[in-house]
Design a protein around this motif. Structure first.
Motif, PDB file in Angstrom:
ATOM      1  N   GLU A  40       0.828  -1.199   0.000  1.00 42.86           N
ATOM      2  CA  GLU A  40       0.000   0.000   0.000  1.00 42.86           C
ATOM      3  C   GLU A  40       0.869   1.258   0.000  1.00 42.86           C
ATOM      4  O   GLU A  40       0.598   2.220  -0.722  1.00 42.86           O
ATOM      5  N   ILE A  41       1.916   1.238   0.826  1.00 44.37           N
ATOM      6  CA  ILE A  41       2.812   2.388   0.926  1.00 44.37           C
ATOM      7  C   ILE A  41       3.478   2.695  -0.409  1.00 44.37           C
ATOM      8  O   ILE A  41       3.616   3.844  -0.819  1.00 44.37           O
ATOM      9  N   SER A  42       3.891   1.646  -1.123  1.00 42.00           N
ATOM     10  CA  SER A  42       4.683   1.821  -2.343  1.00 42.00           C
ATOM     11  C   SER A  42       3.851   1.813  -3.619  1.00 42.00           C
ATOM     12  O   SER A  42       4.405   1.849  -4.720  1.00 42.00           O
ATOM     13  N   ASN A  43       2.519   1.764  -3.459  1.00 45.73           N
ATOM     14  CA  ASN A  43       1.641   1.767  -4.635  1.00 45.73           C
ATOM     15  C   ASN A  43       1.929   0.612  -5.588  1.00 45.73           C
ATOM     16  O   ASN A  43       1.829   0.755  -6.808  1.00 45.73           O
ATOM     17  N   LYS A  44       2.320  -0.526  -5.036  1.00 43.63           N
ATOM     18  CA  LYS A  44       2.560  -1.703  -5.862  1.00 43.63           C
ATOM     19  C   LYS A  44       1.266  -2.498  -6.033  1.00 43.63           C
ATOM     20  O   LYS A  44       0.317  -2.336  -5.276  1.00 43.63           O
ATOM     21  N   GLU A  45       1.248  -3.376  -7.026  1.00 46.09           N
ATOM     22  CA  GLU A  45       0.124  -4.295  -7.228  1.00 46.09           C
ATOM     23  C   GLU A  45      -0.061  -5.109  -5.954  1.00 46.09           C
ATOM     24  O   GLU A  45       0.866  -5.741  -5.453  1.00 46.09           O
ATOM     25  N   SER A  46      -1.266  -5.069  -5.377  1.00 53.17           N
ATOM     26  CA  SER A  46      -1.455  -5.655  -4.062  1.00 53.17           C
ATOM     27  C   SER A  46      -1.987  -7.089  -4.080  1.00 53.17           C
ATOM     28  O   SER A  46      -2.137  -7.709  -3.035  1.00 53.17           O
ATOM     29  N   SER A  47      -2.292  -7.630  -5.250  1.00 54.90           N
ATOM     30  CA  SER A  47      -2.821  -8.987  -5.301  1.00 54.90           C
ATOM     31  C   SER A  47      -1.697 -10.002  -5.115  1.00 54.90           C
ATOM     32  O   SER A  47      -0.684  -9.959  -5.831  1.00 54.90           O
ATOM     33  N   PRO A  48      -1.823 -10.924  -4.146  1.00 57.60           N
ATOM     34  CA  PRO A  48      -0.778 -11.937  -3.933  1.00 57.60           C
ATOM     35  C   PRO A  48      -0.465 -12.741  -5.190  1.00 57.60           C
ATOM     36  O   PRO A  48       0.672 -13.155  -5.393  1.00 57.60           O
ATOM     37  N   ALA A  49      -1.468 -12.948  -6.045  1.00 59.56           N
ATOM     38  CA  ALA A  49      -1.259 -13.744  -7.253  1.00 59.56           C
ATOM     39  C   ALA A  49      -0.384 -13.032  -8.269  1.00 59.56           C
ATOM     40  O   ALA A  49       0.198 -13.676  -9.144  1.00 59.56           O
ATOM     41  N   ARG A  50      -0.293 -11.714  -8.165  1.00 59.77           N
ATOM     42  CA  ARG A  50       0.471 -10.953  -9.164  1.00 59.77           C
ATOM     43  C   ARG A  50       1.818 -10.456  -8.636  1.00 59.77           C
ATOM     44  O   ARG A  50       2.567  -9.822  -9.388  1.00 59.77           O
ATOM     45  N   LEU A  51       2.106 -10.738  -7.377  1.00 62.36           N
ATOM     46  CA  LEU A  51       3.384 -10.304  -6.835  1.00 62.36           C
ATOM     47  C   LEU A  51       4.520 -11.107  -7.451  1.00 62.36           C
ATOM     48  O   LEU A  51       4.374 -12.289  -7.756  1.00 62.36           O
ATOM     49  N   THR A  52       5.653 -10.438  -7.606  1.00 67.28           N
ATOM     50  CA  THR A  52       6.828 -11.078  -8.189  1.00 67.28           C
ATOM     51  C   THR A  52       7.933 -11.213  -7.135  1.00 67.28           C
ATOM     52  O   THR A  52       7.842 -10.629  -6.042  1.00 67.28           O
ATOM     53  N   TYR A  53       8.938 -11.964  -7.502  1.00 67.17           N
ATOM     54  CA  TYR A  53      10.112 -12.094  -6.638  1.00 67.17           C
ATOM     55  C   TYR A  53      10.710 -10.716  -6.344  1.00 67.17           C
ATOM     56  O   TYR A  53      11.113 -10.427  -5.211  1.00 67.17           O
ATOM     57  N   ASN A  54      10.758  -9.849  -7.349  1.00 63.45           N
ATOM     58  CA  ASN A  54      11.314  -8.504  -7.163  1.00 63.45           C
ATOM     59  C   ASN A  54      10.492  -7.690  -6.171  1.00 63.45           C
ATOM     60  O   ASN A  54      11.043  -6.892  -5.394  1.00 63.45           O
ATOM     61  N   ASP A  55       9.177  -7.852  -6.194  1.00 62.65           N
ATOM     62  CA  ASP A  55       8.332  -7.153  -5.229  1.00 62.65           C
ATOM     63  C   ASP A  55       8.692  -7.566  -3.804  1.00 62.65           C
ATOM     64  O   ASP A  55       8.771  -6.727  -2.893  1.00 62.65           O
ATOM     65  N   LEU A  56       8.910  -8.848  -3.615  1.00 66.14           N
ATOM     66  CA  LEU A  56       9.227  -9.349  -2.275  1.00 66.14           C
ATOM     67  C   LEU A  56      10.623  -8.907  -1.831  1.00 66.14           C
ATOM     68  O   LEU A  56      10.832  -8.585  -0.658  1.00 66.14           O
ATOM     69  N   THR A  57      11.566  -8.873  -2.748  1.00 61.50           N
ATOM     70  CA  THR A  57      12.905  -8.404  -2.362  1.00 61.50           C
ATOM     71  C   THR A  57      12.881  -6.902  -2.061  1.00 61.50           C
ATOM     72  O   THR A  57      13.594  -6.438  -1.175  1.00 61.50           O
ATOM     73  N   ASP A  58      12.048  -6.148  -2.786  1.00 62.05           N
ATOM     74  CA  ASP A  58      11.885  -4.724  -2.466  1.00 62.05           C
ATOM     75  C   ASP A  58      11.355  -4.551  -1.043  1.00 62.05           C
ATOM     76  O   ASP A  58      11.753  -3.634  -0.321  1.00 62.05           O
ATOM     77  N   PHE A  59      10.454  -5.428  -0.657  1.00 64.51           N
ATOM     78  CA  PHE A  59       9.898  -5.414   0.699  1.00 64.51           C
ATOM     79  C   PHE A  59      11.002  -5.644   1.731  1.00 64.51           C
ATOM     80  O   PHE A  59      11.087  -4.942   2.748  1.00 64.51           O
ATOM     81  N   LEU A  60      11.885  -6.598   1.467  1.00 66.16           N
ATOM     82  CA  LEU A  60      12.965  -6.892   2.405  1.00 66.16           C
ATOM     83  C   LEU A  60      13.974  -5.751   2.475  1.00 66.16           C
ATOM     84  O   LEU A  60      14.501  -5.435   3.549  1.00 66.16           O
ATOM     85  N   VAL A  61      14.235  -5.121   1.334  1.00 64.90           N
ATOM     86  CA  VAL A  61      15.124  -3.956   1.331  1.00 64.90           C
ATOM     87  C   VAL A  61      14.522  -2.844   2.184  1.00 64.90           C
ATOM     88  O   VAL A  61      15.212  -2.174   2.961  1.00 64.90           O
ATOM     89  N   PHE A  62      13.221  -2.652   2.045  1.00 68.70           N
ATOM     90  CA  PHE A  62      12.523  -1.630   2.820  1.00 68.70           C
ATOM     91  C   PHE A  62      12.650  -1.909   4.318  1.00 68.70           C
ATOM     92  O   PHE A  62      12.938  -1.000   5.114  1.00 68.70           O
ATOM     93  N   LEU A  63      12.461  -3.156   4.735  1.00 63.54           N
ATOM     94  CA  LEU A  63      12.592  -3.517   6.145  1.00 63.54           C
ATOM     95  C   LEU A  63      14.015  -3.286   6.645  1.00 63.54           C
ATOM     96  O   LEU A  63      14.228  -2.807   7.759  1.00 63.54           O
ATOM     97  N   SER A  64      14.982  -3.606   5.801  1.00 59.64           N
ATOM     98  CA  SER A  64      16.376  -3.402   6.175  1.00 59.64           C
ATOM     99  C   SER A  64      16.682  -1.929   6.361  1.00 59.64           C
ATOM    100  O   SER A  64      17.374  -1.530   7.303  1.00 59.64           O
ATOM    101  N   GLU A  65      16.135  -1.080   5.471  1.00 66.99           N
ATOM    102  CA  GLU A  65      16.362   0.357   5.571  1.00 66.99           C
ATOM    103  C   GLU A  65      15.707   0.949   6.809  1.00 66.99           C
ATOM    104  O   GLU A  65      16.172   1.951   7.356  1.00 66.99           O
ATOM    105  N   LEU A  66      14.626   0.341   7.263  1.00 63.50           N
ATOM    106  CA  LEU A  66      13.983   0.779   8.502  1.00 63.50           C
ATOM    107  C   LEU A  66      14.790   0.373   9.730  1.00 63.50           C
ATOM    108  O   LEU A  66      14.566   0.866  10.824  1.00 63.50           O
ATOM    109  N   GLY A  67      15.730  -0.531   9.552  1.00 61.35           N
ATOM    110  CA  GLY A  67      16.580  -0.942  10.661  1.00 61.35           C
ATOM    111  C   GLY A  67      16.271  -2.311  11.224  1.00 61.35           C
ATOM    112  O   GLY A  67      16.791  -2.674  12.279  1.00 61.35           O
ATOM    113  N   MET A  68      15.439  -3.081  10.545  1.00 55.50           N
ATOM    114  CA  MET A  68      15.099  -4.407  11.067  1.00 55.50           C
ATOM    115  C   MET A  68      16.284  -5.355  10.936  1.00 55.50           C
ATOM    116  O   MET A  68      16.943  -5.400   9.902  1.00 55.50           O
ATOM    117  N   SER A  69      16.547  -6.095  11.994  1.00 59.42           N
ATOM    118  CA  SER A  69      17.710  -6.979  12.025  1.00 59.42           C
ATOM    119  C   SER A  69      17.527  -8.168  11.078  1.00 59.42           C
ATOM    120  O   SER A  69      16.403  -8.541  10.742  1.00 59.42           O
TER     121      SER A  69
END
Length: 299
Positions: A40-69
């Motif tokens: 929702e924050i990144s205005n990405k396609e929100s349907s689980p069926a349409r998510l890609t590997y890149n979408d999920l890695t972007d999510f992990l990068v975002f968590l890392s930038e927030l400081g998550m271990s």
């Protein structure tokens, strides 16, 4: 696809098919909720069926930038993988974009995130019988309570501390102002420092309005704050290499792990939009205060 319905079905699957404990079920569901919030924050396609590997890695990068271990990221990856396994079993999706996700390396000690007991140990080790100790306690309480950058801490002004409202006005990167909630403990120590220590200092020209001063009345430098924290950790026998940014990362990690909304944490940290477009609306300040109250370990 209706996320609420999928989450409800996923929860039932974990309970009935996997026989997980309630705590484990809640953790898995919260991991998927964090993914949905990111989309929702990144205005990405929100349907689980349409998510890609890149979408999920972007999510992990975002968590890392927030400081998550990395440990927390690994747990979230496990939750996302479990969610897609459920979707595949139920034939809701035909492709699993999480299949190639790899957990971060966990073998090395992390210098940039502290547990809450470690934060408490550092804070409680400060000698409050000295003027510098009282100031240092107020500074570190503020860093952990509000997730400030060290530059924002040393530039914090007296007229930007709104104790009655429980907010700080912070000038961040690019001279962008934001309002950040601050907890009662941090405000308590700021008040003690200002009323009992700072009031006796003669401020140098240009430092009259700075909250934190050195013994000569000048505003603190970033290097001095680094040195204070390094010495505290050394005296306590901590093996981790920590810095002021450690408190900022710990602030974000503890909020997220407690279940706080990603969008709220992003705003409190003053992060830029993760897309080229402005992607979130201005959040209600009472809501941000409630996030701190509900999810910060020291609220």
């Amino acid at each position: 696809m209706n996320w609420e319905l999928l989450l409800k079905q996923f929860k039932n699957y974990l309970k009935l098919e996997k026989s997980l404990s309630l705590n484990s079920i809640d953790a898995y569901v919260h991991d998927v909720v964090k993914l949905r919030q990111f989309l929702e924050i990144s205005n990405k396609e929100s349907s689980p069926a349409r998510l890609t590997y890149n979408d999920l890695t972007d999510f992990l990068v975002f968590l890392s930038e927030l400081g998550m271990s990395p440990h927390s990221q690994a747990r979230i990856i496990s939750g996302i993988k479990g969610f897609y396994k459920f979707l595949m079993i139920e034939e809701i999706v035909t492709n699993d974009p999480s299949a190639l996700l790899e957990s971060p390396k966990l073998g090395r000690k992390l210098p940039d995130t502290l547990s809450f007991p470690e934060i408490e140990s550092l804070l409680n080790s400060i000698d409050l019988s000295t003027a510098e100790g009282t100031r240092n306690r107020a500074m570190l309480e503020t860093l952990y309570s509000s997730g400030l950058r060290v530059s924002e801490l040393v530039e914090l002004r007296l007229n930007n501390v709104f104790g009655d409202q429980g907010f700080l006005r912070v000038l961040g990167k690019g001279n962008k102002e934001r309002l950040v909630p601050i907890g009662r403990e941090a405000l308590k120590y700021i008040n003690i420092y200002v009323k009992e220590i700072r009031c006796h200092l003669v401020a140098k020209p240009g430092s009259e309005n700075h909250v934190f001063l050195n013994r000569r009345g000048a505003s603190l430098t970033r290097v001095m704050v680094f040195t204070i924290i390094k010495n505290l950790a050394k005296d306590l026998g901590m093996k981790k290499s920590i810095s002021p940014h450690t408190f900022r990362h710990s602030f974000a990690t503890h909020l997220i792990e407690g279940g706080a909304d990603l969008r709220a944490v992003q705003e409190m940290l003053g992060h830029e939009s993760i897309t080229t477009t402005e992607i979130y609306t201005h959040l209600d300040r009472d809501y941000l205060k409630q996030i701190i109250k509900d999810f910060h370990p020291r609220s």
